[in-house]
Scaffold this active site. Structure first.
Site, short mmCIF file in Angstrom:
data_model
loop_
_atom_site.label_atom_id
_atom_site.label_comp_id
_atom_site.label_asym_id
_atom_site.label_seq_id
_atom_site.Cartn_x
_atom_site.Cartn_y
_atom_site.Cartn_z
N ASP A 33 -6.13 22.48 9.13
CA ASP A 33 -6.98 22.87 8.00
C ASP A 33 -6.84 22.00 6.74
O ASP A 33 -7.45 22.31 5.72
CB ASP A 33 -6.74 24.33 7.59
CG ASP A 33 -7.70 25.25 8.32
OD1 ASP A 33 -8.56 24.74 9.07
OD2 ASP A 33 -7.61 26.48 8.12
N HIS A 220 8.55 -3.63 -2.51
CA HIS A 220 7.60 -2.52 -2.37
C HIS A 220 8.31 -1.19 -2.66
O HIS A 220 8.25 -0.25 -1.87
CB HIS A 220 6.96 -2.51 -0.98
CG HIS A 220 5.78 -3.43 -0.88
ND1 HIS A 220 5.08 -3.66 0.28
CD2 HIS A 220 5.17 -4.19 -1.83
CE1 HIS A 220 4.12 -4.53 0.04
NE2 HIS A 220 4.15 -4.87 -1.23
N ASP A 237 3.76 -1.99 -11.10
CA ASP A 237 2.68 -2.66 -10.35
C ASP A 237 1.73 -1.54 -9.93
O ASP A 237 2.06 -0.76 -9.04
CB ASP A 237 3.28 -3.38 -9.14
CG ASP A 237 2.25 -4.16 -8.33
OD1 ASP A 237 1.03 -3.96 -8.54
OD2 ASP A 237 2.66 -4.96 -7.47
N ASP A 248 -5.26 -4.93 -9.46
CA ASP A 248 -3.87 -5.10 -8.98
C ASP A 248 -3.10 -5.77 -10.11
O ASP A 248 -3.20 -6.99 -10.29
CB ASP A 248 -3.88 -5.95 -7.70
CG ASP A 248 -2.50 -6.09 -7.07
OD1 ASP A 248 -1.55 -5.43 -7.56
OD2 ASP A 248 -2.38 -6.84 -6.10
N HIS A 327 8.05 -13.95 -2.32
CA HIS A 327 6.71 -13.47 -1.93
C HIS A 327 5.65 -14.47 -2.35
O HIS A 327 5.95 -15.47 -3.01
CB HIS A 327 6.42 -12.08 -2.51
CG HIS A 327 6.42 -12.02 -4.02
ND1 HIS A 327 5.45 -12.61 -4.79
CD2 HIS A 327 7.27 -11.43 -4.90
CE1 HIS A 327 5.69 -12.39 -6.07
NE2 HIS A 327 6.80 -11.68 -6.16
N HIS A 331 -3.26 -13.48 -3.65
CA HIS A 331 -4.03 -13.00 -2.50
C HIS A 331 -5.42 -12.65 -3.02
O HIS A 331 -5.63 -12.51 -4.22
CB HIS A 331 -3.36 -11.79 -1.82
CG HIS A 331 -3.08 -10.63 -2.75
ND1 HIS A 331 -4.03 -9.71 -3.10
CD2 HIS A 331 -1.95 -10.25 -3.40
CE1 HIS A 331 -3.49 -8.81 -3.91
NE2 HIS A 331 -2.24 -9.12 -4.13
N HIS A 338 -5.43 -6.24 -0.66
CA HIS A 338 -5.26 -7.56 -0.02
C HIS A 338 -6.57 -7.78 0.73
O HIS A 338 -6.73 -7.37 1.88
CB HIS A 338 -4.05 -7.58 0.91
CG HIS A 338 -2.76 -7.52 0.14
ND1 HIS A 338 -1.53 -7.67 0.71
CD2 HIS A 338 -2.50 -7.34 -1.18
CE1 HIS A 338 -0.59 -7.58 -0.20
NE2 HIS A 338 -1.16 -7.37 -1.36
N GLU A 371 0.56 -13.78 -9.29
CA GLU A 371 1.67 -12.86 -9.47
C GLU A 371 3.03 -13.47 -9.12
O GLU A 371 3.71 -13.01 -8.21
CB GLU A 371 1.45 -11.61 -8.63
CG GLU A 371 1.06 -11.86 -7.17
CD GLU A 371 0.89 -10.55 -6.40
OE1 GLU A 371 1.79 -9.71 -6.47
OE2 GLU A 371 -0.15 -10.38 -5.74
N TYR A 375 13.43 -12.41 -8.94
CA TYR A 375 14.19 -11.19 -8.61
C TYR A 375 15.62 -11.56 -8.27
O TYR A 375 15.89 -12.67 -7.80
CB TYR A 375 13.56 -10.48 -7.41
CG TYR A 375 12.06 -10.35 -7.52
CD1 TYR A 375 11.47 -9.21 -8.06
CD2 TYR A 375 11.22 -11.40 -7.13
CE1 TYR A 375 10.09 -9.11 -8.18
CE2 TYR A 375 9.85 -11.31 -7.25
CZ TYR A 375 9.29 -10.17 -7.78
OH TYR A 375 7.93 -10.08 -7.91
N ARG A 409 7.98 -9.47 -12.60
CA ARG A 409 6.73 -9.97 -12.01
C ARG A 409 5.64 -9.74 -13.04
O ARG A 409 5.65 -8.72 -13.73
CB ARG A 409 6.40 -9.25 -10.69
CG ARG A 409 5.06 -9.67 -10.08
CD ARG A 409 4.85 -9.25 -8.62
NE ARG A 409 4.73 -7.82 -8.42
CZ ARG A 409 5.66 -7.05 -7.89
NH1 ARG A 409 6.83 -7.57 -7.53
NH2 ARG A 409 5.46 -5.76 -7.74
N GLU A 411 1.40 -9.94 -13.09
CA GLU A 411 0.27 -10.08 -12.16
C GLU A 411 -1.06 -9.78 -12.85
O GLU A 411 -1.24 -8.70 -13.41
CB GLU A 411 0.46 -9.11 -10.97
CG GLU A 411 -0.68 -9.13 -9.97
CD GLU A 411 -0.42 -8.28 -8.73
OE1 GLU A 411 0.36 -7.30 -8.82
OE2 GLU A 411 -1.00 -8.60 -7.69
N1 GLY Z 1 0.41 -4.40 -5.37
C1 GLY Z 1 0.48 -5.14 -4.20
C2 GLY Z 1 0.49 -6.57 -4.48
O1 GLY Z 1 0.75 -6.96 -5.59
O2 GLY Z 1 0.17 -7.38 -3.66
MN MN Z 2 -0.98 -8.33 -5.70
MN MN Z 3 0.47 -5.81 -7.31
#
Ligand code: GLY
Ligand code: MN
Ligand code: MN
Length: 441
Positions: A33, A220, A237, A248, A327, A331, A338, A371, A375, A409, A411
């Site tokens: 449900d 993540h 983020d 993003d 990383h 992207h 992504h 981005e 780290y 970071r 971004e």
């Molecule tokens: N928030 C996911 C990335 O930055 O790719």
């Molecule tokens: Mn990103």
């Molecule tokens: Mn991101």
């Protein structure tokens, strides 16, 4: 409305010789449900703007017609779920000349098949139509055409992305203003997400990452339940979606509103790297080359601080800098955070000597993230094999002193333009003085 009609026409021009059918998403049960919150499939949103579940789309390129098929709503449904737009309303809302019920799909496809020997039917729709379709089906060509089209954003899409960025940006600014030591990470998440919801943006592009102190070194991180402490940084983020289009955005700011010397040193390297790479995001540039450029700039900065040692080429190609920056730089961004990269034709070999996942020649209309980050990740810096491998390139004794630091970071979301500078959709402070002012302590 006009925008979605234009997109359907563009797809029909790419696949003029076959009937095109796509299925919208259906609700996914979570348990008895209860359903997961519904979010429309990206391709279906791209072509229709319809956010309700259970629809189908038929495009008949030869006759220049698009038909939307919607679920027939019974009394039971009305009692529990209330009003659902009917055919008349859908015609107005989504700009379709024809709106039918989905139990009319088979018949409509049979009728429209006359004169076609080919079809482009998405697998989920083909399962329903197998009995009705005699034509050869080429779902792969449909997939490729959609990826090609979705890669370059139209002015209509850019307007939607701008709205996602504006609202998400306001959420980030509010988080900077309200974050305090003694709060939990989820309280800052609540500030961001409340700002988005208040503006009517009910979906996020991805789960928010709100990471204080050392948690920022977990790429993540999703627990979002630790305490914010005086003297530490907070990395957030987070981005909301508007009509399916995501923002993003990452910002890293001091919880007490003032960067320490050490935080400034690391932050400035990331910021300068990001600004240079944004400036170089122009048509014809290969994304992998930008990534290598960002690695060089970060390696140079870390070498200046004594964390890395030796020649830049060696630090980049040998991989030492990746221990601090593990990383990608960028992207694609769009209906998926992504996003599609433009299909096989644009997939190209990586011209650089470092492994990069996203390799594409940038084109006007691409929206990409920028981005870079630095780290201090315990799992990497204390790995015995890596310590042996990089003992001449990394000052591990010095790096260990940063294990409580977490990471930085920054971004932003960037539109590649035909001429002139790239357009930055993200409006959130990132210069040190501006971040401190936005924190407003
Ligand atoms: N928030 C996911 C990335 O930055 O790719
Ligand atoms: Mn990103
Ligand atoms: Mn991101």
């Amino acid at each position: 409305m006009e925008h979605y009609g234009d997109v359907r026409e563009a797809l029909a021009r790419r696949l003029p010789d076959g009937l095109i059918v796509l299925a919208g998403g259906v609700p996914v049960p979570r348990n008895f449900d209860v359903e997961f919150v519904f979010r429309q499939k990206s391709d279906f949103l791209y072509l229709t703007g319809v956010e309700e579940p259970g629809s189908y789309l038929l495009i008949d390129p030869r006759r220049s017609r698009s038909t939307l098929f919607i679920p027939r709503v019974d009394t039971h449904h009305k009692v529990w779920l209330g009003h659902v737009p009917g055919p008349g309303e859908c015609r107005k809302l989504y700009g379709f000349s024809d709106v039918l019920y989905h139990d009319q799909l088979e018949q409509a496809v049979k009728k429209a098949s006359a004169g076609y020997r080919k079809a482009y039917i998405e697998p989920a729709a083909y399962r329903k139509l197998r009995g009705a379709v005699r034509m050869a089906n080429a779902p792969g060509a449909l997939r490729d055409a959609l990826e090609e089209l979705r890669a370059c954003k139209t002015p209509g899409e850019l307007a939607l992305m701008k709205r996602a960025s504006m609202v998400s940006g306001a959420g980030h600014r509010e988080a900077m203003r309200q974050a305090r030591s003694g709060m939990r990470e989820y309280e800052v998440q609540a500030v961001f997400e409340a700002e988005c919801l208040r503006a009517g943006l009910r979906h996020l592009g991805y789960p928010s990452i709100v990471a204080a102190g050392a948690n920022a070194a977990v790429l993540h991180y999703h627990r979002n339940d630790a305490l914010l402490k005086d003297g530490e940084l907070l990395l957030m983020d987070a981005g909301a979606e508007f009509r399916g289009y995501a923002a993003d955005i990452t910002r890293t700011f001091p919880i007490n509103g003032r960067f320490t010397r050490r935080q400034r040193d690391i932050y400035s390297i990331v910021l300068e790297t990001q600004k240079k790479c944004i400036e170089n995001s122009r048509p014809g540039v290969i994304s992998a080359d930008l990534h290598v450029q960002s690695m060089r700039l970060i390696a140079e900065g870390l070498r200046g601080l004594g964390l890395l040692k030796g020649e830049l080429d060696g630090l980049v190609e040998g991989g030492a800098v990746r221990l601090f920056y593990p990383h990608g730089l960028t992207h694609m961004l769009g209906l998926d955070v992504h996003d599609v990269t433009g299909g096989r034709k644009r997939r190209m070999p990586n011209p650089t000597k470092v492994p990069v996942r996203f390799v594409a020649k940038l084109e006007p209309g691409f929206v990409i993230t920028m981005e870079p980050g630095i780290y201090f990740i315990e799992a990497l810096l204390n790995d015995p094999k890596l310590r042996r491998k990089y003992r001449h390139a990394i000052d591990f004794a010095k790096a260990e002193k940063f294990l409580d630091f977490g990471g930085v970071r920054i971004e932003d979301d960037i539109v590649i333009r035909e001429s002139g500078a790239p357009l930055n959709l993200t409006d959130v402070p990132k210069e040190i003085a501006d971040v401190e002012e936005a924190c407003g302590r």
